[in-house]
Design a protein around this motif. Structure first.
Motif, PDB file in Angstrom:
ATOM      1  N   GLY A 226     -17.909  13.830  45.713  1.00 21.76           N
ATOM      2  CA  GLY A 226     -17.676  13.806  44.282  1.00 21.76           C
ATOM      3  C   GLY A 226     -17.538  15.171  43.651  1.00 21.76           C
ATOM      4  N   GLY A 227     -17.710  16.241  44.436  1.00 24.95           N
ATOM      5  CA  GLY A 227     -17.516  17.589  43.910  1.00 24.95           C
ATOM      6  C   GLY A 227     -18.767  18.419  43.803  1.00 24.95           C
ATOM      7  N   ALA A 228     -19.934  17.887  44.196  1.00 26.66           N
ATOM      8  CA  ALA A 228     -21.152  18.688  44.144  1.00 26.66           C
ATOM      9  C   ALA A 228     -21.063  19.816  45.164  1.00 26.66           C
ATOM     10  CB  ALA A 228     -22.376  17.813  44.434  1.00 26.66           C
ATOM     11  N   GLY A 229     -21.699  20.917  44.842  1.00 28.97           N
ATOM     12  CA  GLY A 229     -21.639  22.088  45.710  1.00 28.97           C
ATOM     13  C   GLY A 229     -22.562  21.955  46.905  1.00 28.97           C
ATOM     14  N   ILE A 230     -22.286  21.054  47.784  1.00 33.82           N
ATOM     15  CA  ILE A 230     -23.122  20.830  48.964  1.00 33.82           C
ATOM     16  C   ILE A 230     -22.389  21.377  50.172  1.00 33.82           C
ATOM     17  CG2 ILE A 230     -24.088  19.056  50.481  1.00 33.82           C
ATOM     18  CD1 ILE A 230     -24.632  17.386  48.017  1.00 33.82           C
ATOM     19  N   GLU A 231     -22.979  22.374  50.794  1.00 35.93           N
ATOM     20  CA  GLU A 231     -22.335  22.999  51.938  1.00 35.93           C
ATOM     21  C   GLU A 231     -22.563  22.181  53.197  1.00 35.93           C
ATOM     22  OE1 GLU A 231     -21.913  27.536  52.946  1.00 35.93           O
ATOM     23  OE2 GLU A 231     -23.822  26.811  53.740  1.00 35.93           O
ATOM     24  N   ASN A 232     -23.827  21.866  53.465  1.00 38.32           N
ATOM     25  CA  ASN A 232     -24.165  21.063  54.646  1.00 38.32           C
ATOM     26  C   ASN A 232     -24.731  19.726  54.202  1.00 38.32           C
ATOM     27  OD1 ASN A 232     -23.357  23.119  56.264  1.00 38.32           O
ATOM     28  ND2 ASN A 232     -25.362  23.580  57.122  1.00 38.32           N
ATOM     29  N   VAL A 233     -24.044  18.672  54.576  1.00 39.96           N
ATOM     30  CA  VAL A 233     -24.504  17.328  54.198  1.00 39.96           C
ATOM     31  C   VAL A 233     -25.821  17.021  54.897  1.00 39.96           C
ATOM     32  CG1 VAL A 233     -23.965  14.869  54.312  1.00 39.96           C
ATOM     33  CG2 VAL A 233     -22.177  16.516  53.732  1.00 39.96           C
ATOM     34  N   VAL A 234     -25.863  17.252  56.195  1.00 37.78           N
ATOM     35  CA  VAL A 234     -27.084  17.055  56.972  1.00 37.78           C
ATOM     36  C   VAL A 234     -27.426  18.378  57.639  1.00 37.78           C
ATOM     37  CG1 VAL A 234     -28.193  15.812  58.857  1.00 37.78           C
ATOM     38  CG2 VAL A 234     -26.559  14.632  57.391  1.00 37.78           C
ATOM     39  N   ALA A 235     -28.475  19.024  57.148  1.00 37.28           N
ATOM     40  CA  ALA A 235     -28.940  20.279  57.729  1.00 37.28           C
ATOM     41  C   ALA A 235     -30.233  20.018  58.492  1.00 37.28           C
ATOM     42  CB  ALA A 235     -29.162  21.318  56.626  1.00 37.28           C
ATOM     43  N   ASN A 236     -30.639  21.000  59.271  1.00 33.59           N
ATOM     44  CA  ASN A 236     -31.875  20.831  60.041  1.00 33.59           C
ATOM     45  C   ASN A 236     -33.094  20.671  59.144  1.00 33.59           C
ATOM     46  OD1 ASN A 236     -30.984  20.643  62.635  1.00 33.59           O
ATOM     47  ND2 ASN A 236     -31.353  22.775  63.178  1.00 33.59           N
ATOM     48  N   ARG A 237     -33.009  21.182  57.918  1.00 32.87           N
ATOM     49  CA  ARG A 237     -34.143  20.983  57.018  1.00 32.87           C
ATOM     50  C   ARG A 237     -34.297  19.499  56.675  1.00 32.87           C
ATOM     51  NH1 ARG A 237     -30.043  23.399  54.105  1.00 32.87           N
ATOM     52  NH2 ARG A 237     -29.353  22.387  52.174  1.00 32.87           N
ATOM     53  N   HIS A 238     -33.179  18.792  56.617  1.00 30.02           N
ATOM     54  CA  HIS A 238     -33.255  17.350  56.372  1.00 30.02           C
ATOM     55  C   HIS A 238     -33.734  16.622  57.620  1.00 30.02           C
ATOM     56  CE1 HIS A 238     -29.770  18.836  53.798  1.00 30.02           C
ATOM     57  NE2 HIS A 238     -30.779  18.640  52.961  1.00 30.02           N
ATOM     58  N   VAL A 239     -33.312  17.093  58.763  1.00 31.39           N
ATOM     59  CA  VAL A 239     -33.761  16.495  60.022  1.00 31.39           C
ATOM     60  C   VAL A 239     -35.270  16.628  60.163  1.00 31.39           C
ATOM     61  CG1 VAL A 239     -33.630  16.685  62.533  1.00 31.39           C
ATOM     62  CG2 VAL A 239     -31.544  16.860  61.152  1.00 31.39           C
ATOM     63  N   SER A 240     -35.782  17.819  59.848  1.00 35.13           N
ATOM     64  CA  SER A 240     -37.224  18.049  59.956  1.00 35.13           C
ATOM     65  C   SER A 240     -37.992  17.136  59.013  1.00 35.13           C
ATOM     66  CB  SER A 240     -37.537  19.519  59.647  1.00 35.13           C
ATOM     67  OG  SER A 240     -38.920  19.741  59.614  1.00 35.13           O
ATOM     68  N   LEU A 241     -37.516  17.017  57.798  1.00 37.55           N
ATOM     69  CA  LEU A 241     -38.199  16.174  56.814  1.00 37.55           C
ATOM     70  C   LEU A 241     -38.186  14.700  57.257  1.00 37.55           C
ATOM     71  CD1 LEU A 241     -39.535  16.531  54.000  1.00 37.55           C
ATOM     72  CD2 LEU A 241     -37.403  15.694  53.024  1.00 37.55           C
ATOM     73  N   ALA A 242     -37.030  14.235  57.732  1.00 40.23           N
ATOM     74  CA  ALA A 242     -36.931  12.851  58.189  1.00 40.23           C
ATOM     75  C   ALA A 242     -37.833  12.614  59.393  1.00 40.23           C
ATOM     76  CB  ALA A 242     -35.483  12.519  58.538  1.00 40.23           C
ATOM     77  N   THR A 243     -37.903  13.584  60.279  1.00 42.77           N
ATOM     78  CA  THR A 243     -38.725  13.433  61.482  1.00 42.77           C
ATOM     79  C   THR A 243     -40.196  13.323  61.115  1.00 42.77           C
ATOM     80  OG1 THR A 243     -37.122  14.712  62.768  1.00 42.77           O
ATOM     81  CG2 THR A 243     -39.333  14.466  63.698  1.00 42.77           C
ATOM     82  N   ASN A 244     -40.662  14.191  60.236  1.00 42.20           N
ATOM     83  CA  ASN A 244     -42.076  14.146  59.881  1.00 42.20           C
ATOM     84  C   ASN A 244     -42.437  12.885  59.112  1.00 42.20           C
ATOM     85  OD1 ASN A 244     -43.812  16.788  60.474  1.00 42.20           O
ATOM     86  ND2 ASN A 244     -41.674  17.420  60.174  1.00 42.20           N
ATOM     87  N   GLY A 245     -41.549  12.449  58.240  1.00 38.37           N
ATOM     88  CA  GLY A 245     -41.804  11.192  57.555  1.00 38.37           C
ATOM     89  C   GLY A 245     -41.855  10.031  58.536  1.00 38.37           C
ATOM     90  N   ALA A 246     -40.952  10.065  59.516  1.00 40.64           N
ATOM     91  CA  ALA A 246     -40.942   9.007  60.525  1.00 40.64           C
ATOM     92  C   ALA A 246     -42.193   9.058  61.386  1.00 40.64           C
ATOM     93  CB  ALA A 246     -39.688   9.136  61.394  1.00 40.64           C
ATOM     94  N   LEU A 247     -42.669  10.258  61.708  1.00 40.56           N
ATOM     95  CA  LEU A 247     -43.905  10.382  62.500  1.00 40.56           C
ATOM     96  C   LEU A 247     -45.077   9.724  61.775  1.00 40.56           C
ATOM     97  CD1 LEU A 247     -43.558  14.073  63.739  1.00 40.56           C
ATOM     98  CD2 LEU A 247     -43.574  12.032  65.183  1.00 40.56           C
ATOM     99  N   LEU A 248     -45.177   9.951  60.485  1.00 42.24           N
ATOM    100  CA  LEU A 248     -46.262   9.331  59.723  1.00 42.24           C
ATOM    101  C   LEU A 248     -46.111   7.812  59.707  1.00 42.24           C
ATOM    102  CD1 LEU A 248     -46.485  11.819  56.711  1.00 42.24           C
ATOM    103  CD2 LEU A 248     -48.035  11.646  58.662  1.00 42.24           C
ATOM    104  N   GLY A 249     -44.863   7.342  59.654  1.00 44.02           N
ATOM    105  CA  GLY A 249     -44.644   5.907  59.688  1.00 44.02           C
ATOM    106  C   GLY A 249     -45.059   5.295  61.009  1.00 44.02           C
ATOM    107  N   VAL A 250     -44.756   5.971  62.109  1.00 41.99           N
ATOM    108  CA  VAL A 250     -45.182   5.469  63.416  1.00 41.99           C
ATOM    109  C   VAL A 250     -46.703   5.498  63.516  1.00 41.99           C
ATOM    110  CG1 VAL A 250     -44.995   5.764  65.912  1.00 41.99           C
ATOM    111  CG2 VAL A 250     -43.012   6.200  64.466  1.00 41.99           C
ATOM    112  N   GLN A 251     -47.332   6.522  62.930  1.00 41.84           N
ATOM    113  CA  GLN A 251     -48.802   6.561  62.925  1.00 41.84           C
ATOM    114  C   GLN A 251     -49.369   5.333  62.200  1.00 41.84           C
ATOM    115  OE1 GLN A 251     -50.291  10.286  61.367  1.00 41.84           O
ATOM    116  NE2 GLN A 251     -49.034  11.500  62.784  1.00 41.84           N
TER     117      GLN A 251
END
Length: 997
Positions: A226-251
């Motif tokens: 839509g035109g937002a200034g987003i350089e990386n749609v999926v960056a490693n910072r998002h991967v890290s956040l998703a991973t940690n949230g998922a780890l807590l869910g598995v716990q």
């Protein structure tokens, strides 16, 4: 001494109390008779009770110690070799229980008068003794919800002495149940680690991580689109956040709760990632790093865990795919003048044939001529005939099914026979003759049927031979009769001769096809009718889920083909009876067009299947994933997963657990022991590799998928180059860069050249198709494309068809073209495309790279000079980077562009420096205590032979994992597309691929 706990429990007092309430006791008597004196019995009973108490205390202590130092991997030492690889923890627990119980049994000694009883287990002095000791002990989970520990020790020896002399022995095998959760906690942690390493087809980390990454990727991808200034749609910072949230869910799903410190860290990381995303939207890092440095807890990256809301884009969102331009492609193929004329002509073509009936009225061949005498021998016999029509007759012929009579005539035909016999008598020869006549009635019918070569179904034409009933003032099939007579009767010499040929069986040609004259208006009439049908077909649509399109679970062209097939009867409008031959011709044209649409869609479906195979190959080559795995991820993100497990309940109440992890948030940053004591030097708790498959604007992966679209694999679509050029010009409006200017100029030259080639072909097309003069054609094209002044705007107009449409309108007005001529010209202009109209990949990518470089340099400079305020302004402007195209169009060149897809494949590896979980019931001697199970990677030692030196049993392996998943994002077909635009297709965190130590 193995520990300092002996003698702490008043065995004698407790023994009396526990005697009545003791759990299972399985005594085994030896063959020696036991004295029956009351003193002996009393001493044995008391010793048995104390043995059980010692065993309960020993098992409880062993469980606590085994949990605190769990053996996961056996050591390659004599004691370690006693443990089985698959049951190392249970075996270590059995050994600890044996040693603790043996230690405590040394204090068991009861007396009654002059009788004493002691309890003993064999001492352990070597590995063989240790193995035997292990086999004496069995352990298992027990109690309600299996929260307790049941243990049995076989053959504890009770020795009875009187005045110091052994008088009897007894072997007992007690079984006790203690409220120690050692086995429960071990099993839960084992389940946790298994779930962390499960693939996408089983519950665990990969599924939960996928469920978190999808809403992030789709929300950010559509924002970028839509035109937002987003350089990386999926960056490693998002991967890290998703991973940690998922780890807590598995716990939560495994233990019933998660690490509270991890939850707090996730909340903070989410906030920090949001800040970083805002700033990185302007391609900047300096300001975001300064903000992150002020945070109490600093993850090295992330986005909100689940950005999904009812308004957020989702893979389940439907998208409408229409026949659209395919209708024009098929239309152009069937309305080429020669093709359409052939289709219409076939509808006016009928099959004709001769059917004859021959009936002998009288007469026949003569008999053998008479012999000259008895001495003559017949040596030859000839009977030539001749036929002659002698008059008209009246008769009929049966017409075959499906045929009808066009013309019928009857003749009377005579056949003259003259039979000559040759006789021989010696050297003399003599001829004798006999003559006769046979008379025949011959009826001949010219029959016809309307099958011909037309795709139109055979139906009755009510006015087939009525010259006045055509809607176009044509003759219908009225002229078929004379043409059929000419082809079959006149060709044979006329009616009389045809009848004669029937009699003498010399009729040659009996079948033919003839074509009736077509009305002059038929071609245009059918063309206009097809234009209406084209509009109906163009509007045929199917609805598909975006996610299934991106993972190639569905094939829109094939679904469209099926949808057109479902509508075929209504679109073709074939009547039960044709009003006229013209109507049949119209139906034939419609069916020919629908067949062409179906063939075109099937070709597109096959092309999509080919693209699917090539995308699968690119995924395999560039990542460790596949389309099959990508589909698993799409399914996994929708799979219901339990938020938490029920809290187990023991007789004493709920068994609540508490989790303590280090680090509580597995960051991509490098950490050391100054932050967490459990760390062993400098470590990376989490590492990640994030691959964006289709880089900006076209990388090798996209080239491989659209094989054949580019010359030699080094060309891009003109629209891609045009958008890259637009991004460069927008950037140069506010920033100066000699490198970018040089790259821009090179790309601009290529775009201008491509535009020039396109316009030249447009001029030539107008000249050929309309007979306009070359100069007039040039003027028409120049006026038509004048609305787009810049090279990039003109290129975009030429590739999206708007320029061709305007040129066709100008030509129509200037040349007074009919509606049909304008339509045909427009379709021809849209088909113009050659390799010369595709700029090079090198120039396009070089310009895109320069745009990114200038944007980053400009931001860094602004931050150094003006700080946050200037950075925010830059973030708002975004320069030209957001205009760079990205992703893979679905799917030029073989199909119309109906969507753009991009794929991210993510792999993470992580390791907890220490993972501890404690339960709320400790040993009986410590009311309110907890059993704690902890794995930190340290060696586990135990003095097994009581020599004062601990031997290594194994290792308390750290809890570690590896997880993979893929995300596909699908956006509508616009040039901007979707994808990472940072110029780095593969983002690897520091430390990759080794997490932990």
């Amino acid at each position: 001494m193995r520990d300092d706990t002996r003698g702490r429990v008043p065995f004698a007092l407790l023994g009396v109390l526990l005697l009545v309430s003791s759990l299972t006791l399985a005594p085994t008597f030896v063959s020696e008779p036991v004295p029956s004196e009351t003193a002996v019995e009393q001493a044995l009973n008391q010793a048995t009770a104390e043995t059980q108490v010692a065993m309960r205390d020993g098992v409880s202590t062993a469980g606590r110690q085994a949990a605190a130092n769990p053996v996961v991997t056996p050591a390659d030492t004599p004691p370690g070799q006693v443990l089985n690889d698959s049951t190392a923890f249970r075996d270590s627990l059995r050994i600890r229980a044996y040693l603790r119980i043996a230690d405590r049994l040394e204090a068991v000694s009861t007396r009654s008068g002059d009788v004493t009883v002691t309890a003993r287990l064999p001492a352990v002095t070597n590995a063989s003794d240790l193995r035997a000791a292990k086999h004496r002990v069995s352990v298992e989970r027990a109690g309600p919800n299996e929260t307790a520990l049941r243990a049995t020790v076989e053959n504890i020896v009770l020795t009875v002495r009187r005045n110091g002399v052994v008088v009897s022995t007894r072997q007992v095998s007690p079984t006790v149940v203690v409220p120690t959760q050692a086995l429960m906690l071990h099993d839960q942690v084992s389940t946790y680690q298994t779930r962390l390493n499960n693939g996408l087809d089983r519950p665990g980390l990969s599924r939960r991580m996928t469920a978190r990454l999808y809403p992030m990727a789709w929300t950010r991808g559509y924002a970028q689109y839509g035109g937002a200034g987003i350089e990386n749609v999926v960056a490693n910072r998002h991967v890290s956040l998703a991973t940690n949230g998922a780890l807590l869910g598995v716990q939560r799903s495994t233990f019933g709760r998660s690490d509270p410190a991890g939850r707090r860290a996730l909340t903070e990381a989410t906030a920090m990632t949001g800040i970083e995303d805002l700033v990185r939207g302007s391609q900047g890092t300096a300001y975001s790093s300064a903000v992150l440095d002020q945070a109490q807890y600093k993850p090295v990256s992330e986005t909100p865990p689940r950005l999904k809301s009812t308004a957020s884009p989702s893979p389940e969102d439907s998208m409408t795919v229409g026949v659209n331009g395919t209708a024009d492609t098929a239309f152009r193929s069937v309305t080429e003048p020669s093709t359409l004329n052939e289709t219409l002509e076939n509808a006016y073509t009928v099959e004709v044939a001769l059917e004859a009936d021959e009936h002998r009225l009288g007469g026949g061949p003569p008999g053998k001529p008479p012999s000259p005498g008895p001495e003559w021998t017949l040596v030859a016999d000839r009977m030539p005939t001749s036929v002659e029509t002698v008059g008209n007759a009246s008769g009929s012929v049966a017409t075959p099914d499906g045929w009808h009579a066009v013309e019928t005539f009857s003749r009377t035909v005579e056949r003259q026979y003259t039979r000559t016999a040759v006789w021989q008598n010696g050297a003399d020869r003599r001829r004798t003759t006999a003559s006769s006549t046979a008379r025949y009635r011959v009826t001949v019918a010219v029959v016809g049927r309307h099958h011909g070569r037309s795709p139109a179904p055979n139906r009755t034409i009510r006015t087939a031979h009525d010259a006045s009933a055509s809607p176009l003032n044509g003759s219908n099939l009225a002229d078929v009769e004379p043409k059929a007579m000419d082809a079959l009767v006149d060709h044979a010499g006329g009616r009389d001769e045809t009848a004669e040929r029937v009699v003498d069986d010399s009729l040659g040609r009996t079948e033919a096809t003839v074509t009736a004259d077509q009305p002059p208006e038929l071609h245009d009439w059918a063309y206009r009718d097809l234009m209406g049908l084209r509009a109906a077909v163009r509007n045929t649509t199917v609805t598909v889920e975006r996610g299934r399109v991106g993972t190639f679970e569905t094939n829109p062209p094939r679904e469209l083909r099926e949808r057109v097939a479902q509508r075929r009867a209504r679109l073709a409008a074939v009547p039960d009876t044709y009003d006229s031959t013209a109507q049949k011709a119209r139906v034939a044209a419609r069916l020919t067009y629908l067949n062409a649409v179906s063939a075109e869609l099937e070709e597109q479906a096959s092309a999509r299947n080919g693209n699917r195979e090539r995308i699968d190959a690119q995924l395999t080559e560039r990542t460790e994933g596949s389309l099959r795995d990508l589909r698993k991820g799409l399914t996994a993100r929708e799979t219901a997963v339990p938020r938490s497990r029920p809290v187990p309940v023991s007789p004493a109440g709920p068994v609540r657990t508490r989790i303590d992890t280090q680090t509580p948030y597995l960051t991509l940053a490098e950490l050391d022991e100054s932050r967490y004591r459990a760390l062993d030097g400098r470590e990376h708790p989490l590492v990640a590799r994030n691959t964006n498959v289709f880089t900006v604007p076209y990388g090798d992966a996209a080239d491989a998928v659209v094989d054949g679209a580019f010359e030699g694999g080094d060309r891009v679509r003109l629209a891609t180059a045009a958008n890259t050029l637009a991004a460069a010009n927008e950037t140069l409006e506010t920033e100066s860069s000699s490198t970018l200017a040089a790259e821009r100029d090179a790309l601009q030259r290529e775009v201008r050249a491509a535009n020039g080639e396109m316009t030249t072909q447009l001029r030539q097309t107008i000249h050929r198709q309309t007979d306009a003069e070359a100069e007039a054609s040039k003027v028409i094209v120049t006026e038509g494309i004048s609305a787009w002044e810049t090279p990039e705007a003109r290129a975009q107009a030429l590739t999206n068809g708007s320029a061709q449409g305007r040129v066709a309108r100008v030509a129509g007005n200037r040349l007074n073209l009919t509606r049909i001529e304008r339509d045909r010209l427009r379709l021809t202009l849209l088909s113009v495309d050659t390799p010369a109209t595709r700029p090079t990949l090198r120039s396009t990518n070089g310009t895109a790279s320069a745009v990114r470089t200038v944007a980053r340099d400009e931001l860094s400079s602004a931050l150094a000079d003006s700080g946050k305020k200037k950075a925010q302004q830059i973030a708002k402007n975004r320069l030209g980077t957001d205009r760079l195209p990205a992703g893979l169009p679905l799917a030029p060149p073989a199909t119309p562009w109906y969507a753009t897809v991009n794929i991210w494949w993510v792999t993470v590896e992580g390791e907890y420096a220490r993972f501890a979980i404690s339960a709320s019931h400790g040993p009986p001697s410590e009311p309110g205590a907890r059993t704690t199970y902890a794995r930190d990677g340290h060696n586990v030692t135990l003095d097994v032979d009581d020599d004062g030196t601990a031997e290594r049993l194994g290792t308390a392996d750290r809890v570690s994992f590896r997880a993979d998943t893929g995300v596909a994002v699908v956006v509508p077909p616009k040039p901007r597309g979707v994808g990472d635009k940072g110029g780095n297709a593969v983002e690897e965190s520091s430390g990759w691929p080794d997490a932990g130590t």
